[in-house]
Scaffold this motif. Structure first.
Motif, PDB file in Angstrom:
ATOM      1  N   HIS A 121      42.232  35.482  32.424  1.00 32.33           N
ATOM      2  CA  HIS A 121      42.430  36.457  31.017  1.00 32.33           C
ATOM      3  C   HIS A 121      43.993  36.679  31.052  1.00 32.33           C
ATOM      4  O   HIS A 121      44.881  37.207  31.896  1.00 32.33           O
ATOM      5  CB  HIS A 121      41.858  37.877  31.392  1.00 32.33           C
ATOM      6  CG  HIS A 121      40.617  37.928  31.593  1.00 32.33           C
ATOM      7  ND1 HIS A 121      39.586  38.715  32.116  1.00 32.33           N
ATOM      8  CD2 HIS A 121      39.615  36.630  31.297  1.00 32.33           C
ATOM      9  CE1 HIS A 121      38.537  38.314  32.126  1.00 32.33           C
ATOM     10  NE2 HIS A 121      38.371  37.228  31.575  1.00 32.33           N
ATOM     11  N   SER A 167      37.258  26.853  31.892  1.00 38.80           N
ATOM     12  CA  SER A 167      37.226  27.378  33.252  1.00 38.80           C
ATOM     13  C   SER A 167      37.844  26.040  34.244  1.00 38.80           C
ATOM     14  O   SER A 167      37.931  25.062  33.565  1.00 38.80           O
ATOM     15  CB  SER A 167      35.637  27.567  33.677  1.00 38.80           C
ATOM     16  OG  SER A 167      34.937  26.124  33.778  1.00 38.80           O
ATOM     17  N   GLU A 186      29.207  33.893  31.416  1.00 40.68           N
ATOM     18  CA  GLU A 186      29.030  33.033  30.494  1.00 40.68           C
ATOM     19  C   GLU A 186      29.585  31.502  30.427  1.00 40.68           C
ATOM     20  O   GLU A 186      30.623  31.381  30.726  1.00 40.68           O
ATOM     21  CB  GLU A 186      29.416  33.389  29.039  1.00 40.68           C
ATOM     22  CG  GLU A 186      28.909  34.895  28.710  1.00 40.68           C
ATOM     23  CD  GLU A 186      29.288  36.077  29.522  1.00 40.68           C
ATOM     24  OE1 GLU A 186      28.601  36.884  29.567  1.00 40.68           O
ATOM     25  OE2 GLU A 186      30.573  35.688  30.086  1.00 40.68           O
ATOM     26  N   SER A 212      38.352  31.253  35.587  1.00 38.17           N
ATOM     27  CA  SER A 212      39.207  31.701  34.274  1.00 38.17           C
ATOM     28  C   SER A 212      40.118  32.676  34.534  1.00 38.17           C
ATOM     29  O   SER A 212      40.334  33.381  35.412  1.00 38.17           O
ATOM     30  CB  SER A 212      38.007  31.868  33.210  1.00 38.17           C
ATOM     31  OG  SER A 212      37.170  30.817  33.027  1.00 38.17           O
ATOM     32  N   ALA A 266      34.317  32.328  37.643  1.00 33.34           N
ATOM     33  CA  ALA A 266      33.402  32.037  36.706  1.00 33.34           C
ATOM     34  C   ALA A 266      32.048  31.393  37.491  1.00 33.34           C
ATOM     35  O   ALA A 266      32.050  30.593  38.346  1.00 33.34           O
ATOM     36  CB  ALA A 266      34.059  30.683  35.936  1.00 33.34           C
ATOM     37  N   ASP A 317      32.561  29.654  26.205  1.00 36.96           N
ATOM     38  CA  ASP A 317      33.806  30.283  26.212  1.00 36.96           C
ATOM     39  C   ASP A 317      33.756  31.272  25.221  1.00 36.96           C
ATOM     40  O   ASP A 317      34.531  32.345  25.158  1.00 36.96           O
ATOM     41  CB  ASP A 317      35.067  29.346  26.220  1.00 36.96           C
ATOM     42  CG  ASP A 317      35.041  28.288  25.150  1.00 36.96           C
ATOM     43  OD1 ASP A 317      33.836  27.668  24.944  1.00 36.96           O
ATOM     44  OD2 ASP A 317      35.949  28.059  24.238  1.00 36.96           O
ATOM     45  N   LEU A 338      42.054  33.165  26.607  1.00 33.93           N
ATOM     46  CA  LEU A 338      41.382  32.470  27.880  1.00 33.93           C
ATOM     47  C   LEU A 338      41.466  31.252  28.289  1.00 33.93           C
ATOM     48  O   LEU A 338      41.535  30.454  27.391  1.00 33.93           O
ATOM     49  CB  LEU A 338      39.981  32.972  27.577  1.00 33.93           C
ATOM     50  CG  LEU A 338      38.683  32.495  28.513  1.00 33.93           C
ATOM     51  CD1 LEU A 338      38.524  33.422  29.607  1.00 33.93           C
ATOM     52  CD2 LEU A 338      37.233  32.151  27.958  1.00 33.93           C
ATOM     53  N   HIS A 362      32.435  34.585  25.957  1.00 33.15           N
ATOM     54  CA  HIS A 362      33.219  35.575  26.752  1.00 33.15           C
ATOM     55  C   HIS A 362      34.595  35.809  26.063  1.00 33.15           C
ATOM     56  O   HIS A 362      34.790  37.245  26.124  1.00 33.15           O
ATOM     57  CB  HIS A 362      33.796  34.645  28.135  1.00 33.15           C
ATOM     58  CG  HIS A 362      34.492  35.231  29.283  1.00 33.15           C
ATOM     59  ND1 HIS A 362      33.569  36.203  30.164  1.00 33.15           N
ATOM     60  CD2 HIS A 362      35.592  35.652  29.617  1.00 33.15           C
ATOM     61  CE1 HIS A 362      34.720  36.978  30.955  1.00 33.15           C
ATOM     62  NE2 HIS A 362      35.636  36.459  30.703  1.00 33.15           N
ATOM     63  N   ARG A 383      32.971  35.967  35.049  1.00 30.09           N
ATOM     64  CA  ARG A 383      32.954  35.122  33.707  1.00 30.09           C
ATOM     65  C   ARG A 383      31.326  34.534  33.970  1.00 30.09           C
ATOM     66  O   ARG A 383      31.244  33.606  34.696  1.00 30.09           O
ATOM     67  CB  ARG A 383      33.825  33.992  33.507  1.00 30.09           C
ATOM     68  CG  ARG A 383      33.470  33.352  32.250  1.00 30.09           C
ATOM     69  CD  ARG A 383      34.277  32.103  31.751  1.00 30.09           C
ATOM     70  NE  ARG A 383      33.459  31.390  31.074  1.00 30.09           N
ATOM     71  CZ  ARG A 383      34.178  30.090  30.417  1.00 30.09           C
ATOM     72  NH1 ARG A 383      35.444  29.985  30.645  1.00 30.09           N
ATOM     73  NH2 ARG A 383      33.566  29.559  29.545  1.00 30.09           N
ATOM     74  N   LEU A 431      33.347  41.895  32.417  1.00 31.10           N
ATOM     75  CA  LEU A 431      34.769  41.039  32.247  1.00 31.10           C
ATOM     76  C   LEU A 431      35.131  40.871  34.081  1.00 31.10           C
ATOM     77  O   LEU A 431      36.163  40.070  34.062  1.00 31.10           O
ATOM     78  CB  LEU A 431      35.614  41.644  31.654  1.00 31.10           C
ATOM     79  CG  LEU A 431      35.366  41.852  30.185  1.00 31.10           C
ATOM     80  CD1 LEU A 431      36.555  42.510  29.507  1.00 31.10           C
ATOM     81  CD2 LEU A 431      35.395  40.502  29.354  1.00 31.10           C
TER      82      LEU A 431
END
Length: 279
Positions: free
Chosen positions: A143, A129, A253, A141, A122, A256, A158, A259, A251, A248
């Motif tokens: 996925h 995060s 952004e 973070s 991140a 959240d 997430l 993303h 991260r 992706l």
């Protein structure tokens, strides 16, 4: 810089929205009321803005550097529209419709589901995060993805990078939407669930069995070569498809929901690719 070498000769760039895909997306978009058409700047067509969003997703470029000569609008316009559509549930409804289309064609393998996660760095600290398991000084973070037996994503989530994978097992199972496409009640439960040692938990096994799902989860302390990897590799391939979309891989952004909007759009893209290939 746009890596044009990633676009095969004779193919359209992946950010160009085909008529077939647009026919599926357009009915789901919120309607813009043109009650005062003479006030302010004319709203840029949704299809062009979507192509701008896809350009950012596929190339990983920052919003402010979106090339204006492409005609997709400014990065801020695309950002606002992505947030608007995500809040309206566009990607969730599109995902459900694409799954129904695949199910109607008999292309979803309900005999098993497979679950796994991937850690991403991140760039900024924000909601969902947390300390990276590799370098706790850096935020990260995760996925989390669950797929059907062939690797088609059915749900994602997430979380912070320090969240244990097993905590997302049941929430992801519950997040699988009721999938239409065939006569009778919509289906949302696989017959079995395959996972690696990170998901080993007696309580979670019992809860899966209570839902009618056979837990095929590798046990901690056992040697490698259990044979489950023959099944589990499909979800690793799916995660690679997600991260093939450069936005992706990191991260960027702080928010959240933005993303997650990219993750939802990427999920739809992967499903649509399977429709083009399998249907």
């Amino acid at each position: 810089m746009v890596d044009h070498d990633r676009v095969k000769k004779g193919e359209q760039p992946p950010w160009i929205v085909s008529d077939e895909l647009w026919e599926r997306i357009e009915p789901l978009l919120p309607r813009w009321e043109n009650a005062l058409p003479k006030l302010g700047r004319k709203r840029l067509p949704d299809r062009l803005v979507l192509q701008g969003i896809l350009f950012v997703l596929h190339t990983g470029i920052q919003w402010e550097f979106l090339p204006q000569e492409l005609g997709f609008g400014s990065g801020m316009t695309c950002w606002r529209r992505l947030a608007e559509w995500n809040e309206a549930g566009v990607w969730q409804r599109l995902h459900e419709e694409l799954l129904a289309e695949l199910n109607a064609a008999g292309k979803l393998d309900w005999s098993r589901a497979v679950i796994d996660s991937s850690h991403v760095r991140a760039a900024r600290r924000g909601p969902k995060s947390g300390p990276s398991p590799v370098d706790r000084a850096r935020p990260g973070s995760k996925h989390h993805v669950i797929t059907e037996g062939g690797g088609i994503p059915t749900a994602f989530s997430l979380t912070g990078g320090n969240v244990n994978d097993v905590t997302q097992l049941l929430p992801l199972v519950e997040a699988i939407p009721p999938v239409r496409g065939k006569r009778g009640r919509p289906r949302r439960r696989p017959d079995a669930l395959y996972a690696d040692r990170a998901y080993d938990s007696a309580q979670h096994r019992d809860e899966l069995r209570a839902k009618g799902i056979d837990p095929q989860i590798a046990e901690r302390g056992t040697g490698h070569g259990s044979g489950l990897g023959v099944i589990r590799w499909v979800v690793e391939r799916t995660i690679a498809w997600y991260h093939g979309m450069r936005r992706l891989r990191i991260r960027w952004e702080r928010r959240d929901d933005i993303h997650e909007a990219f993750l939802g759009l990427a999920t739809c893209i992967i499903c649509y690719r399977h429709i083009k290939t399998l249907c």
